[in-house]
Design a protein around this motif. Structure first.
Motif, PDB file in Angstrom:
ATOM      1  N   PHE A 177       1.225  -1.101  -0.179  1.00 49.19           N
ATOM      2  CA  PHE A 177       0.611  -0.242  -0.141  1.00 49.19           C
ATOM      3  C   PHE A 177       1.160   1.023  -0.211  1.00 49.19           C
ATOM      4  CE2 PHE A 177      -3.923  -1.929   1.722  1.00 49.19           C
ATOM      5  CZ  PHE A 177      -4.141  -2.377   1.763  1.00 49.19           C
ATOM      6  N   GLN A 178       2.171   0.958   0.432  1.00 48.23           N
ATOM      7  CA  GLN A 178       2.635   2.048   1.407  1.00 48.23           C
ATOM      8  C   GLN A 178       3.459   2.898  -0.461  1.00 48.23           C
ATOM      9  OE1 GLN A 178       6.075   3.459   4.022  1.00 48.23           O
ATOM     10  NE2 GLN A 178       4.650   4.660   4.287  1.00 48.23           N
ATOM     11  N   MET A 179       4.037   1.562  -0.639  1.00 47.01           N
ATOM     12  CA  MET A 179       4.819   1.899  -2.113  1.00 47.01           C
ATOM     13  C   MET A 179       3.745   2.171  -3.127  1.00 47.01           C
ATOM     14  SD  MET A 179       8.066   1.121  -2.208  1.00 47.01           S
ATOM     15  CE  MET A 179       8.634   1.100  -3.586  1.00 47.01           C
ATOM     16  N   SER A 180       2.422   1.640  -3.055  1.00 45.72           N
ATOM     17  CA  SER A 180       1.710   2.339  -4.152  1.00 45.72           C
ATOM     18  C   SER A 180       1.706   4.315  -4.619  1.00 45.72           C
ATOM     19  CB  SER A 180       0.203   2.195  -4.183  1.00 45.72           C
ATOM     20  OG  SER A 180       0.915   0.354  -4.274  1.00 45.72           O
ATOM     21  N   ASN A 181       1.856   4.370  -3.423  1.00 41.38           N
ATOM     22  CA  ASN A 181       1.461   5.959  -2.299  1.00 41.38           C
ATOM     23  C   ASN A 181       2.933   6.029  -2.883  1.00 41.38           C
ATOM     24  OD1 ASN A 181      -1.214   5.497  -1.725  1.00 41.38           O
ATOM     25  ND2 ASN A 181      -0.754   5.279   0.881  1.00 41.38           N
ATOM     26  N   PHE A 182       4.045   5.928  -3.076  1.00 40.24           N
ATOM     27  CA  PHE A 182       4.916   6.701  -2.902  1.00 40.24           C
ATOM     28  C   PHE A 182       5.307   6.429  -4.341  1.00 40.24           C
ATOM     29  CE2 PHE A 182       7.454   4.921   0.752  1.00 40.24           C
ATOM     30  CZ  PHE A 182       7.043   5.461   1.698  1.00 40.24           C
ATOM     31  N   ILE A 183       4.710   5.412  -5.015  1.00 37.10           N
ATOM     32  CA  ILE A 183       4.761   5.853  -6.740  1.00 37.10           C
ATOM     33  C   ILE A 183       3.897   7.135  -7.206  1.00 37.10           C
ATOM     34  CG2 ILE A 183       4.198   4.457  -8.570  1.00 37.10           C
ATOM     35  CD1 ILE A 183       5.528   2.040  -7.153  1.00 37.10           C
ATOM     36  N   ARG A 184       2.644   7.142  -6.457  1.00 31.51           N
ATOM     37  CA  ARG A 184       1.937   7.462  -6.802  1.00 31.51           C
ATOM     38  C   ARG A 184       2.015   9.718  -6.788  1.00 31.51           C
ATOM     39  NH1 ARG A 184      -3.253   7.512  -3.379  1.00 31.51           N
ATOM     40  NH2 ARG A 184      -1.614   9.003  -1.786  1.00 31.51           N
ATOM     41  N   ASP A 185       2.631   9.683  -5.749  1.00 28.02           N
ATOM     42  CA  ASP A 185       3.224  10.802  -5.165  1.00 28.02           C
ATOM     43  C   ASP A 185       4.702  11.868  -5.288  1.00 28.02           C
ATOM     44  OD1 ASP A 185       0.268  10.930  -3.874  1.00 28.02           O
ATOM     45  OD2 ASP A 185       0.909  10.494  -2.150  1.00 28.02           O
ATOM     46  N   VAL A 186       4.916  11.577  -6.548  1.00 27.41           N
ATOM     47  CA  VAL A 186       6.642  11.486  -6.413  1.00 27.41           C
ATOM     48  C   VAL A 186       7.134  13.043  -5.805  1.00 27.41           C
ATOM     49  CG1 VAL A 186       7.825  11.334  -8.184  1.00 27.41           C
ATOM     50  CG2 VAL A 186       7.043   9.003  -7.844  1.00 27.41           C
TER      51      VAL A 186
END
Length: 312
Positions: A177-186
């Motif tokens: 979940f957090q990696m998904s957010n990291f990718i989305r929120d660069v």
């Protein structure tokens, strides 16, 4: 104190939470969850009503702390340090006057959530004050243990696992979940002065922080994001069998969250990896397309569970 609405009141009644101040504290957490965690909040509607308040508390506590360091308009790192220290003292004393802390404390007692999980979480939040990048994926994993994996582990007792292997899967799902957010929120994280993609990965693809800051998705940036998406999908693949290791009444909630968060990666691809100057998301009609069938299944699972309990 926040006024408890009718829907919240039903959940709090089901959970046996009767103290007016504590009910108000849980309502404050619910509002934090509904405002800042729309995807997961939608998924939690599939849980039995008596479990939802505890998820509000876990999310509300995490979001409340996170806002001290992640606010784009009014960050207050010292407040994080002070608030975290006060809460750890409250754990030892058994009470706190902070509403979010009170809901969290009650939740930890009810589900026997270890103090170590909170300590690890606060450690990662403190890292956000001074750490602006992570050299290796292993370094990032250390950060994600406190900021994401322990969230999955805190949730686990509430979801009632039926197999010991569920812990490793829950930890992986939190990281996914957090990696998904990291990718989305660069792009958004760059505004905060941080990059959560490992520097070793940037180097492999010939990408620099300066290139990301220009806001142009060049071929090297695109290949970097493709790599991170594939890595994250591997986390999801490892985590998925853990869904069936949960109590039947918890599975549809987690499966819905699993699908919706995984959908963030597809949304990034559909947006041609344009995450440097905009925030992509899974459209609400697509979310509902996943959540509504899950809601039907969740209701059926609760009825089946009630029948099973009623058998003498």
């Amino acid at each position: 104190m926040p006024r408890v609405n009718r829907s919240s009141a039903r959940c709090l009644d089901a959970a046996g939470i009767t103290d007016p101040e504590l009910r108000s504290a849980f309502e404050q957490c619910r509002r934090l969850h509904a405002e800042h965690g729309k995807t997961y909040y939608l998924a939690t509607l599939l849980l039995p009503p008596e479990k939802r308040p505890y998820v509000w508390a876990l999310y509300g506590f995490a979001r409340y702390a996170d806002e001290f360091v992640d606010s784009l308009t009014d960050p207050d790192p010292q407040a994080l340090l002070d608030w975290g220290a006060v809460f750890l003292d409250a754990l030892a004393q058994g009470s706190t006057t902070n509403p979010v802390g009170a809901a969290m404390l009650h939740t930890m007692r009810r589900w026997q959530i270890p103090r170590a999980h909170v300590e690890a979480f606060l450690e990662s939040m403190r890292m956000d004050i001074t750490v602006t990048e992570y050299k290796t994926y292993a370094d990032l994993e250390h950060y994600m243990y406190g900021s994401a994996a322990v969230i999955g582990l805190q949730m686990l007792p509430v979801l009632e696992p039926v197999a010991p292997e569920a812990g490793a899967r829950a930890r992986a799902l939190g990281e996914a979940f957090q990696m998904s957010n990291f990718i989305r929120d660069v792009g958004e994280d760059l505004e905060r002065g941080r990059v959560y993609l490992p520097m070793e990965d940037l180097e492999v693809f010939g990408v620099t922080r300066q290139m990301l800051a220009r806001g142009v998705v060049t071929p090297p940036v695109r290949e970097l994001l493709k790599f991170e998406i594939e890595r994250t999908r591997q986390l999801y693949a490892f985590a998925e069998p853990g869904i069936d290791m949960l109590h039947p009444t918890s599975r549809d909630c987690v499966r819905t969250a699993f699908t919706l968060y995984g959908g963030i990666l597809g949304a990034v691809e559909a947006a041609h990896y344009q995450v440097l100057t905009q925030r992509v998301s899974v459209p609400m009609p697509e979310r509902l397309k996943v959540a509504i069938p899950g809601l039907r299944r969740a209701r059926a699972a609760r009825k089946d569970a009630a029948k099973w309990v009623a058998v003498p």
